[in-house]
Design a protein around this motif. Sequence first.
Motif, mmCIF file in Angstrom:
data_model
loop_
_atom_site.group_PDB
_atom_site.id
_atom_site.type_symbol
_atom_site.label_atom_id
_atom_site.label_comp_id
_atom_site.label_asym_id
_atom_site.label_seq_id
_atom_site.Cartn_x
_atom_site.Cartn_y
_atom_site.Cartn_z
ATOM 1 N N ILE A 76 0.815 -1.215 0.000
ATOM 2 C CA ILE A 76 0.000 0.000 0.000
ATOM 3 C C ILE A 76 0.849 1.267 0.000
ATOM 4 O O ILE A 76 0.417 2.320 -0.479
ATOM 5 C CB ILE A 76 -0.957 -0.010 1.222
ATOM 6 N N VAL A 77 2.079 1.184 0.523
ATOM 7 C CA VAL A 77 2.908 2.379 0.688
ATOM 8 C C VAL A 77 3.535 2.838 -0.622
ATOM 9 O O VAL A 77 3.836 4.019 -0.792
ATOM 10 C CB VAL A 77 3.994 2.116 1.756
ATOM 11 N N GLY A 78 3.708 1.914 -1.572
ATOM 12 C CA GLY A 78 4.443 2.228 -2.792
ATOM 13 C C GLY A 78 3.930 3.443 -3.534
ATOM 14 O O GLY A 78 4.713 4.331 -3.919
ATOM 15 N N THR A 79 2.600 3.522 -3.734
ATOM 16 C CA THR A 79 2.052 4.643 -4.498
ATOM 17 C C THR A 79 2.085 5.955 -3.727
ATOM 18 O O THR A 79 1.948 7.019 -4.320
ATOM 19 C CB THR A 79 0.597 4.339 -4.909
ATOM 20 N N ALA A 80 2.265 5.879 -2.400
ATOM 21 C CA ALA A 80 2.316 7.103 -1.595
ATOM 22 C C ALA A 80 3.735 7.648 -1.459
ATOM 23 O O ALA A 80 3.922 8.785 -1.006
ATOM 24 C CB ALA A 80 1.737 6.834 -0.198
ATOM 25 N N LEU A 81 4.758 6.865 -1.846
ATOM 26 C CA LEU A 81 6.144 7.273 -1.610
ATOM 27 C C LEU A 81 6.519 8.607 -2.253
ATOM 28 O O LEU A 81 7.203 9.419 -1.616
ATOM 29 C CB LEU A 81 7.088 6.170 -2.081
ATOM 30 N N PRO A 82 6.139 8.881 -3.504
ATOM 31 C CA PRO A 82 6.500 10.192 -4.059
ATOM 32 C C PRO A 82 5.966 11.357 -3.227
ATOM 33 O O PRO A 82 6.668 12.352 -3.017
ATOM 34 C CB PRO A 82 5.854 10.167 -5.455
ATOM 35 N N THR A 83 4.730 11.242 -2.737
ATOM 36 C CA THR A 83 4.154 12.299 -1.905
ATOM 37 C C THR A 83 4.862 12.381 -0.563
ATOM 38 O O THR A 83 5.110 13.468 -0.033
ATOM 39 C CB THR A 83 2.649 12.043 -1.688
ATOM 40 N N PHE B 185 -5.487 5.971 -3.643
ATOM 41 C CA PHE B 185 -6.755 6.631 -3.316
ATOM 42 C C PHE B 185 -6.646 7.429 -2.012
ATOM 43 O O PHE B 185 -7.067 8.598 -1.946
ATOM 44 C CB PHE B 185 -7.858 5.582 -3.193
ATOM 45 N N LEU B 186 -6.079 6.813 -0.968
ATOM 46 C CA LEU B 186 -5.963 7.501 0.317
ATOM 47 C C LEU B 186 -5.053 8.722 0.203
ATOM 48 O O LEU B 186 -5.332 9.770 0.802
ATOM 49 C CB LEU B 186 -5.427 6.537 1.379
ATOM 50 N N THR B 187 -3.971 8.585 -0.548
ATOM 51 C CA THR B 187 -3.040 9.710 -0.705
ATOM 52 C C THR B 187 -3.686 10.862 -1.453
ATOM 53 O O THR B 187 -3.524 12.038 -1.091
ATOM 54 C CB THR B 187 -1.773 9.244 -1.434
ATOM 55 N N GLN C 102 -7.049 11.452 -1.932
ATOM 56 C CA GLN C 102 -8.296 11.968 -1.368
ATOM 57 C C GLN C 102 -8.152 12.483 0.056
ATOM 58 O O GLN C 102 -8.908 13.368 0.468
ATOM 59 C CB GLN C 102 -9.377 10.867 -1.406
ATOM 60 N N LEU C 103 -7.200 11.940 0.822
ATOM 61 C CA LEU C 103 -7.036 12.360 2.216
ATOM 62 C C LEU C 103 -5.623 12.912 2.428
ATOM 63 O O LEU C 103 -5.371 14.075 2.208
ATOM 64 C CB LEU C 103 -7.326 11.169 3.147
ATOM 65 N N ASP C 104 -4.724 12.065 2.846
ATOM 66 C CA ASP C 104 -3.347 12.465 3.123
ATOM 67 C C ASP C 104 -2.520 11.195 3.184
ATOM 68 O O ASP C 104 -3.038 10.126 3.542
ATOM 69 C CB ASP C 104 -3.275 13.218 4.460
ATOM 70 N N TRP C 105 -1.226 11.273 2.854
ATOM 71 C CA TRP C 105 -0.416 10.055 2.855
ATOM 72 C C TRP C 105 -0.371 9.398 4.217
ATOM 73 O O TRP C 105 -0.164 8.177 4.324
ATOM 74 C CB TRP C 105 1.001 10.343 2.361
ATOM 75 N N ARG C 106 -0.568 10.152 5.293
ATOM 76 C CA ARG C 106 -0.517 9.571 6.637
ATOM 77 C C ARG C 106 -1.650 8.569 6.866
ATOM 78 O O ARG C 106 -1.532 7.670 7.711
ATOM 79 C CB ARG C 106 -0.541 10.685 7.684
ATOM 80 N N TRP C 107 -2.727 8.684 6.107
ATOM 81 C CA TRP C 107 -3.845 7.751 6.241
ATOM 82 C C TRP C 107 -3.496 6.377 5.681
ATOM 83 O O TRP C 107 -4.199 5.384 5.976
ATOM 84 C CB TRP C 107 -5.095 8.308 5.569
ATOM 85 N N VAL C 108 -2.435 6.283 4.904
ATOM 86 C CA VAL C 108 -1.958 4.970 4.473
ATOM 87 C C VAL C 108 -1.581 4.117 5.686
ATOM 88 O O VAL C 108 -1.713 2.886 5.672
ATOM 89 C CB VAL C 108 -0.749 5.138 3.525
#
Length: 518
Positions: A46-53, A173-175, A177-183
């Motif tokens: 799940i973390v992979g797509t949030a890493l750039p952010t 989606f979480l990154t 729509q919300l924030d990367w911390r929600w991952v």
Amino acid sequence: MNQRAKESAPPSTITESAATETAPPSRLVILGLLLGIILATLDGTIVGTALPTIVGDLGGLDHFSWVVTAYLLTTAVSTPIWGKAGDLYGRKGSYLASITVFLAGSVLCGIAQDMGQLIAFRALQGVGAGGLFVGAISVLGTLLPPAQAGRSQSMIGVMLPVAMIGGPLLGGFLTDQLDWRWVFYVNVPVGAAALLIVGLLVRLRTERSTARIDYAGAGLLTTGILALTLLGTWGGTTYDWVSPQIAGLALLAAAALAAFVRVERRAAEPVIPPRLFRDRNFTLAQVLTFLAGAAMTGAASYLPQYMQFVRGMSSTESGLLLLPLMLGMMGAQLSIGRAVGKGRRYRAYPIIGGAVATAGALALLMVEADTATAVASALTFVLGAGLGCLLQPALLLTMNSAEPRDMGAASGTTTLLRTIGSSLGVAALGSVYTGRMTDTLAGRLGREGERLAGGHALTPAMLRGLPEPVRDAFRTGVTSGLHGVMLGTAALCAVTFTIAWLIREVPLRSNTGAAPAE
């Protein structure tokens, strides 16, 4: 009966049994155990797509890969230790403790203020994750005999492809729509539900042990796993495969694991009991798990490269286009679980799975740069169905071959081997992918092609801005690299087909082998 002779448990080990031999666990209890598996498998992707952010917010671009590597390292290292701790001190308590550690790490990751903190908290999260999968399997193995556990274990197998495809989608989606911390925060309600359900509803009678974990064996195993994981992570990327660093890691891994085997033969309570491998089916199941894990992760890692660079799909679209792969695995595992639950034989499934998976990998050699997207996506279904027919029986054989006292160690071993197989499979197949792509680009574009092949920062969006001859050469190179990966995957699956013929049709246990509760 199992082929190996039964051994009586030494006085130092525990006896753990379900509170009753007659009443099966409710669906709510099984759900509580499956929630832990969802947490463990989903958080690996799940973390992979949030890493750039995350990097844009916290900085630390030169260390961002350790956000994933730290988690995988500590998960692999802690898995067999959690399994043995459950065997010695109680599986329910060990499982609940692992959930607690995982949730603590998740919350800390969510409040991290810099990249160093995030990496450290991801390592803590991985320590807890190591006990989630093994804990759920071992508790299920205590509550249900193998003859009744087919459907539950098929649901466990379903979690793997769901996490592979669903994790990146949910993370994006979480990154967005919300924030990367929600991952990380999203783990809290799911983990809390698992704690409540298992804590309140699971009833296991446990006689506490006076034995201690084999710390020498645990240390040697940890060293060997760390070396193997770093070898798989750094080989061909950070360092060349023939570099002194990679050679040193290989020697360290070999020396540590050789010493681990010697120590385990003498230990009173070994982390991975050698007696497990006296059972022929158990040993074969671990080999199948290792090879199938390598094939599954390798295919799932490099097929999206083709979808994005050659077919021009977004990361989300490329994930959706791998749904046939996931559906093939899910369908096979659910069907096998249902069939075994009705008392049907299971030996034929891994043989069929090896053949179908080999055919599925070879079928993907038909994919070319101009192949229709729908056709390329549909071809992955065959490979997925074959892998599902391999993974589900391997888990079933593992649980049926292990004595009740070794259920935690057995499930920890199969989880560990799948993790190592996945890591080394991605590394080895990635080397083939890069080599074939580099050769194709060098042949078409010369030195400029070699530079492009080594450009790890090249994205599909950047590729669209290059001249048409360069884009065409790159698409051809990626397709050639994919063909190399599929040939390697087919070779792995062909080996599983050969090994599966050695499995013996041993009747599944119809009871947990535990004494009735007082």
